[in-house]
Structure formats: C-alpha cells, structure tokens
Design a protein around this motif. Structure first.
Motif, mmCIF file in Angstrom:
data_model
loop_
_atom_site.group_PDB
_atom_site.id
_atom_site.type_symbol
_atom_site.label_atom_id
_atom_site.label_comp_id
_atom_site.label_asym_id
_atom_site.label_seq_id
_atom_site.Cartn_x
_atom_site.Cartn_y
_atom_site.Cartn_z
ATOM 1 N N HIS A 115 4.249 -6.138 -3.815
ATOM 2 C CA HIS A 115 3.404 -5.007 -4.165
ATOM 3 C C HIS A 115 4.197 -3.727 -3.893
ATOM 4 O O HIS A 115 4.940 -3.647 -2.909
ATOM 5 C CB HIS A 115 2.121 -5.033 -3.324
ATOM 6 N N PRO A 116 4.085 -2.674 -4.729
ATOM 7 C CA PRO A 116 4.861 -1.444 -4.520
ATOM 8 C C PRO A 116 4.701 -0.840 -3.125
ATOM 9 O O PRO A 116 5.654 -0.310 -2.554
ATOM 10 C CB PRO A 116 4.330 -0.501 -5.599
ATOM 11 N N LEU A 117 3.490 -0.940 -2.553
ATOM 12 C CA LEU A 117 3.279 -0.373 -1.220
ATOM 13 C C LEU A 117 3.947 -1.201 -0.126
ATOM 14 O O LEU A 117 4.181 -0.713 0.972
ATOM 15 C CB LEU A 117 1.785 -0.243 -0.924
ATOM 16 N N CYS A 118 4.246 -2.460 -0.430
ATOM 17 C CA CYS A 118 4.882 -3.318 0.564
ATOM 18 C C CYS A 118 6.400 -3.299 0.451
ATOM 19 O O CYS A 118 7.083 -3.845 1.318
ATOM 20 C CB CYS A 118 4.380 -4.756 0.406
ATOM 21 N N ALA A 119 6.914 -2.721 -0.639
ATOM 22 C CA ALA A 119 8.365 -2.677 -0.833
ATOM 23 C C ALA A 119 9.002 -1.847 0.274
ATOM 24 O O ALA A 119 8.427 -0.862 0.754
ATOM 25 C CB ALA A 119 8.686 -2.081 -2.195
ATOM 26 N N SER A 120 10.161 -2.211 0.692
ATOM 27 C CA SER A 120 10.847 -1.540 1.806
ATOM 28 C C SER A 120 12.081 -0.819 1.273
ATOM 29 O O SER A 120 12.801 -1.335 0.416
ATOM 30 C CB SER A 120 11.260 -2.569 2.856
ATOM 31 N N PRO A 121 12.395 0.394 1.745
ATOM 32 C CA PRO A 121 11.618 1.154 2.737
ATOM 33 C C PRO A 121 10.400 1.796 2.083
ATOM 34 O O PRO A 121 10.490 2.310 0.981
ATOM 35 C CB PRO A 121 12.611 2.210 3.219
ATOM 36 N N CYS A 122 9.262 1.762 2.738
ATOM 37 C CA CYS A 122 8.036 2.296 2.172
ATOM 38 C C CYS A 122 7.158 2.863 3.275
ATOM 39 O O CYS A 122 6.758 2.138 4.176
ATOM 40 C CB CYS A 122 7.269 1.205 1.427
ATOM 41 N N LYS A 123 6.895 4.140 3.193
ATOM 42 C CA LYS A 123 5.939 4.759 4.104
ATOM 43 C C LYS A 123 5.240 5.875 3.367
ATOM 44 O O LYS A 123 5.838 6.889 3.054
ATOM 45 C CB LYS A 123 6.630 5.295 5.354
ATOM 46 N N MET A 124 3.993 5.648 3.035
ATOM 47 C CA MET A 124 3.227 6.644 2.304
ATOM 48 C C MET A 124 2.154 7.214 3.225
ATOM 49 O O MET A 124 1.396 6.449 3.833
ATOM 50 C CB MET A 124 2.578 6.039 1.063
ATOM 51 N N GLU A 125 2.106 8.523 3.321
ATOM 52 C CA GLU A 125 1.082 9.195 4.119
ATOM 53 C C GLU A 125 0.346 10.180 3.228
ATOM 54 O O GLU A 125 0.924 10.759 2.308
ATOM 55 C CB GLU A 125 1.711 9.940 5.308
ATOM 56 N N THR A 126 -0.920 10.329 3.508
ATOM 57 C CA THR A 126 -1.729 11.234 2.713
ATOM 58 C C THR A 126 -2.730 11.936 3.620
ATOM 59 O O THR A 126 -3.067 11.443 4.708
ATOM 60 C CB THR A 126 -2.464 10.462 1.606
ATOM 61 N N THR A 127 -3.181 13.077 3.190
ATOM 62 C CA THR A 127 -4.214 13.793 3.930
ATOM 63 C C THR A 127 -5.575 13.489 3.318
ATOM 64 O O THR A 127 -5.676 13.170 2.137
ATOM 65 C CB THR A 127 -3.965 15.314 3.887
ATOM 66 N N HIS A 128 -6.596 13.597 4.117
ATOM 67 C CA HIS A 128 -7.954 13.381 3.629
ATOM 68 C C HIS A 128 -8.888 14.290 4.402
ATOM 69 O O HIS A 128 -8.724 14.499 5.607
ATOM 70 C CB HIS A 128 -8.382 11.920 3.795
ATOM 71 N N ARG A 129 -9.888 14.810 3.700
ATOM 72 C CA ARG A 129 -10.760 15.802 4.333
ATOM 73 C C ARG A 129 -11.628 15.216 5.437
ATOM 74 O O ARG A 129 -12.191 15.955 6.253
ATOM 75 C CB ARG A 129 -11.639 16.478 3.284
#
Length: 610
Positions: A115-129
């Motif tokens: 899965h693209p989110l599991c590919a390494s190196p992978c670190k996705m961060e997001t903001t949420h209200r």
C-alpha cells in the motif's frame, strides 16, 4: 533508476501545489485518504477537475526500493494505478490493496504488493481541526479503539497523535462541518470539542438520546436554538448540504466587494426567497406586515428604474439604514411627508423566533419609551425604528432591532476566509480579554456576550461587526470607502509599514485609529476612519434624527429638534451649563431659531418623557 514521482505522470493536467483552509472534504487519488483542511496538497489546474493529491503521495517515487527485510526480496516495486491481482494484500498492513499499489517488477512476485502509505520511507502527517496542538498520522488498526470525536469503539483507518494518545477515526475526520438532520430545521455546525471554559456555554443534553453532552467529545449544534446532539447519534442519518443549500443557508459576508447594500437587506431577501421556495418555514405559515401598515399615508413603490435622487440622509424608517437607488422602496405620497421604507422592510414577518433568546418575538412599530428609543440586545445600540420584543402587546425584556433580528445562524466572513462561524451566546457575563475579538476593541460585558464563533479555531466576531457593509460612502472622500479587516496586511504598500506605524488618525474625529482592528479607508487617498465615525454604521446609525419635543425646561418658546453630534462641534447646554461634546457619535437637542442646545439626558431626566 527512474527518478519520476507520482505528480510527474499520474494526471493529464498540470498540478498546482496549494494550501488552503477549505472545509470541504477531498480524497487523495493515491492513498484514498482524506485531505484535511489546512494540509498542503496538489490540485488540478483545471477548476472543474476534482483531482487532489497529498504532498507526500505526490512525491512518491514511481520506482521504489524497499529496505525492510521481509519485502526487500521483491524489489524493485513499480507504482501501478491498480493491483496486479484482485484481492492482493499489502505485505505490511495485510489490508486488501485497491487503486494505487506498489507491485513487484518481477512477474513471479506479482502476488506481493505494498500500500502507498506502507511504502518505506513513508511518514505522512496532517493537521486537523479536532486536534490543533500536534499533527496527526494515519494508521490502520484491526483492534477496536475509542475515537476521541464520537466516543465510539471503531477499527480501520485512524488519524493519531502518539504524544497525546489522541485517536480520530477516518469517518469522524471527514464529517461535514455544516450539515442537516431530520430532527432539526436549521443547519447544524460541528464542534469537535467544547470551545469555551466550563460554564460559559452549555451544550445541555443530546436532543436525540437525551444523555449529557460531554465537553471533550464532538457535537453537532444549532446554538441559537440551544440544540445539540452527539456525533454518534447523528452519523447514521446526517445529510451534507447540497451546493444550492450551502449558498442559501450559509451567509457569505460582506455580500459583495462592489455592493454598498447593507448585508442585513440581502440576508432578509435570501431568507424570504428560501421561505417561498419551501412553501412554509419552521413556524408554519408566516404572517407578514403589509406596506399600508407601516405608515398612516398611502405609499408608492419605486423600483430601480425610478429617477428620484436620494441623499445620504434618506433612511428607511423601519431599519434606519440608507435607501439606495438600486434597492426597491416605498415613498409617502404626501409632499410634506418624507417617509421612506425598503420594500423588504415593508413586508417584515410579524413574529420570529428570537435567535439565542429562546423565545418568540413580536414586531412593534414604535417602542413605548422616550422618543421611541430602545437598546438592542445584540449590538447594544440605541434605536428608534421598528423592532422585535418578547412582549406580544408591547414592552418586554428582550428587544432586537430589525437589522440584528436578521443575523444569520451560520456565516462565512471575508476576514476569516473558508472557516465557518456560528452564532453563539455565553451563559455568563465577563469582560473580554484584549485581543479576544479581532474585529474591534470593545470589551464591555454585554456587547461581547453574543457573537460569532469559528467552529475550527478561537476566532470570534461581534454580530454588529459581521453585518458591516463592504463599502460605504462619505463626503470626506471622493471614492467609496472599503472595509479593511486584515489589519497590518492591508497596509503593506504604505511607505513606512513597520509595526509602530500601524496607527493613524481618523479624518472625522482626528483621534488615533488602531489599524490592527477593522476600519474603513481609502488607500488611494490615504484616508482612514473609525467604523463608529461613519454615520451609516456608527454608534447612532440606528437612530432616526429630526424628531422634536415641546415645552422643555428653560426654553418653552420653540420646540427642540434631535441632532446628531458626529459632525458638529462642541456646544454648551442651556440647562446644566456643561459642554455638549461634539465630533462624537451622540445626540442632543437644538433650537435653530435661538441656537439653544440641551443634552439628551437633561431633556429626559428633567421632563420625564416616556
């Protein structure tokens, strides 16, 4: 090795990197996860194309070498828009791969995918209200965990903050900020947590399950109606607003950069159109005042084709706002009578439900007090036009002027772009903290009790400030004066724009004006004005001047006429001998024949006018 990334080959149109706070949910085409408001992302340059990518997903390589020991033997991986075999599972999260997937280049390993989110190196961060302190990272969880928004146990995709142990389920992260529900007739705004200290505003109990609404969980609310419900009670039957409903139910203020019409008139026109399209409103068949009930003499309707020239002193006798040539209005047929009324104001509803006041309110044409003056509960301004009170036969405790009675429940404002604000009321009285309101510097107890609150952040706005028009006319400047709501950012073109120079003097009162708050100005002429110094929006902008009183103390020969002191110099009161302050927005009484002046309160207290 091919150095191409996703954004180089995934879409036929040019992609634009942008960052906005649009609350409408968007899905990333690669990972199929929500692109949360405030997150930087790529968008198609064609406005009609709904193609979006997370920045992280857009930067994924087309060819991947994964270093993890259990997937290294399948290297290299090629990003594909679909998995090789239907039902392939990710080597790391063991979830079925759909849409974009990293597949092994070698044919014999085509049953292994990432899965693209599991590919390494992978670190996705997001903001949420829902959690503004730290960024959130997406993760998949098979074991159920409690969502901090709805309080329910869920599994699947979560957005988590490990530092705070905060878990937000994807379904709750993508909830619409404004929605509708069959149990309530007005749009509901989503708050992920209580925005005020305990006791200031009470959510009460859920209107669906009747259980308490915890301060730390999310709630859908119509605060003007004191209606609130758990997210868990709303999710199953929640409906997003259609584009047409979005335009009609959420007022965008000020209405137009090129429009000098006051927002409340446009809001009332939109409300009337909505009621007519629905056939009836929430209160049933609505009774409205008829034009002939506004005035004792016959009236004639004049539309935008009439040639009558109106001045800045030509006001509607109902809402006390300027009559503009582009707005249809009624005029009295009697030559000696200068009665004017907007067409909308001549057809006001005779009963309304008082927003935030939790009571039915009734239209009155004249308040039974001295000079017909009453104090509006929302804007705390003196008014002597028509209004609404909670007393069906006159009198009453809660009183609203016509403009504030039209205040929408939910708005978007150009000063706080893309975020939604809801009408709110504190349960307690307290003085405003400096900087708590960025629209103006007023801090008194009553004025700041009712206001608009952003559902995403701590931004607050007074009701009267929200209803200010974008443009006003004034004789001190040949150009229309624009409302400036961005403080120092509007002044970047000035010769000296350092912070200590964000002060100027008002062209009317010649006192210091703090340009960090809202003001009217003409940047071309370098003229600036306090909002309260503009006659059509100032402190006494809802007061109809020109009325007279007879038989006043120490001047019984002639009647005294009410006069606005905003553009008149200081005078001396003929009764008490003290100064009647000029060039301030107040009123006094004057006899032109004798040049006799008298304070308003001297007339009131010494003659007992009612």
């Amino acid at each position: 090795m091919d150095k191409q990334s996703v954004k180089d080959f995934i879409h036929e149109h040019q992609l634009i990197f942008k960052s906005d706070d649009d609350e409408k949910p968007k899905l990333c085409k690669v990972c199929r996860l929500l692109i949360i408001a405030g997150t930087r992302f790529y968008s198609c340059s064609i406005s009609s194309c709904t193609f979006f990518l997370h920045k992280h997903c857009a930067d994924l390589p087309k060819v991947l070498i994964d270093p993890d020991y259990f997937s290294a033997k399948y290297n290299p991986f090629i990003l594909s828009s679909t998995p090789t075999n239907e039902g392939d599972r990710c080597l790391k999260c063991y979830q079925i791969c759909k849409n974009f997937t990293y597949c092994p280049k070698e044919i014999e390993h085509r049953n292994a995918s990432l899965h693209p989110l599991c590919a390494s190196p992978c670190k996705m961060e997001t903001t949420h209200r829902s959690h503004r302190d730290h960024p959130l990272s997406p993760t998949h969880r098979e074991i159920r965990a409690v969502c901090n928004a709805c309080g329910e146990q869920e599994n699947g995709i979560f957005f988590i903050c490990q530092q705070c142990n905060y878990w937000l389920h994807q379904d709750c992260a993508s909830l619409p900020p404004v929605a509708k529900h069959a149990d309530h007739s007005h749009p509901l705004a989503l708050f992920y947590s209580h925005p005020f200290p305990k006791g200031e505003i009470s959510w009460g109990s859920c209107k669906i399950c009747e259980e308490d609404l915890p301060l730390k969980l999310g709630v859908y609310t119509c605060q003007p109606c004191n209606y609130g419900a758990h997210i868990k009670c709303m999710k199953s039957s929640l409906k997003d607003l259609t584009p047409e409903e979005y335009k009609k139910l959420i007022a965008h203020l000020p209405p137009s950069v090129e429009d000098t019409v006051f927002p409340s008139l446009i809001i009332r026109a939109a409300s009337l159109e909505l009621e007519e399209s629905n056939g009836a409103n929430s209160t049933g068949d609505e009774k409205r005042m008829k034009p002939e009930e506004c005035h004792d003499h016959p009236l004639t309707l004049l539309d935008d084709q009439n040639t009558e020239i109106l001045g800045e002193d030509d006001l509607c006798n109902v809402c006390i706002q300027p009559i503009l040539g582009s707005t249809p209005y009624y005029s009295c047929n009697q030559s000696h009578c200068h009665f004017l009324v907007h067409e909308l104001c001549a057809n006001l509803p005779t009963e309304i439900f008082g927003k935030l006041l939790d009571c039915r309110m009734y239209l009155f044409t004249e308040w039974p007090e001295f000079f017909g003056v009453f104090l509006c509960a929302f804007c705390r301004r003196s008014c002597n036009g028509f209004g609404y009170s909670d007393g069906p036969d006159g009198g009453g405790y809660n009183i609203l002027d016509v403009e504030c009675a039209s205040a929408p429940r939910i708005i978007k404002h150009k000063s706080h772009k893309n975020h939604t604000l809801q009408l709110m009321m504190r349960s307690t009285y307290r003085r405003t903290e400096p900087g708590e309101f960025l629209c103006c510097s007023r801090t008194d107890f009553f004025f700041s009790r009712r206001f608009y609150q952003c559902i995403n952040c701590d931004y607050k706005m007074h009701i009267s400030c929200a209803l200010l028009p974008q443009r006003v006319e004034h004789k001190f400047d040949t150009h229309p004066l624009q409302l400036h709501t961005d403080g120092p950012r509007n002044l970047s073109g000035r010769q000296n724009s350092s912070p200590e120079n964000y002060y100027d003097f008002c062209e009317i009162c010649e006192k210091c004006i703090d340009l960090r708050y809202w003001f009217y100005g003409c940047l071309e002429c370098d003229n600036y004005f306090h909002v309260n110094c503009i006659p059509s929006v100032g402190e006494f902008s809802k007061f109809r001047f020109g009325g007279s009183v007879d038989d006043v103390p120490r001047h019984g020969d002639h009647p005294l006429t009410s006069v606005r002191m905003l553009t008149i110099g200081s005078q001396r009161c003929g009764y008490c001998g003290r100064i009647v302050r000029g060039f301030e927005d107040g009123f006094a009484f004057h006899c032109e024949m004798c040049d006799f002046w008298m304070h308003e309160y001297c007339v009131f207290w010494n003659r007992g006018y009612r």
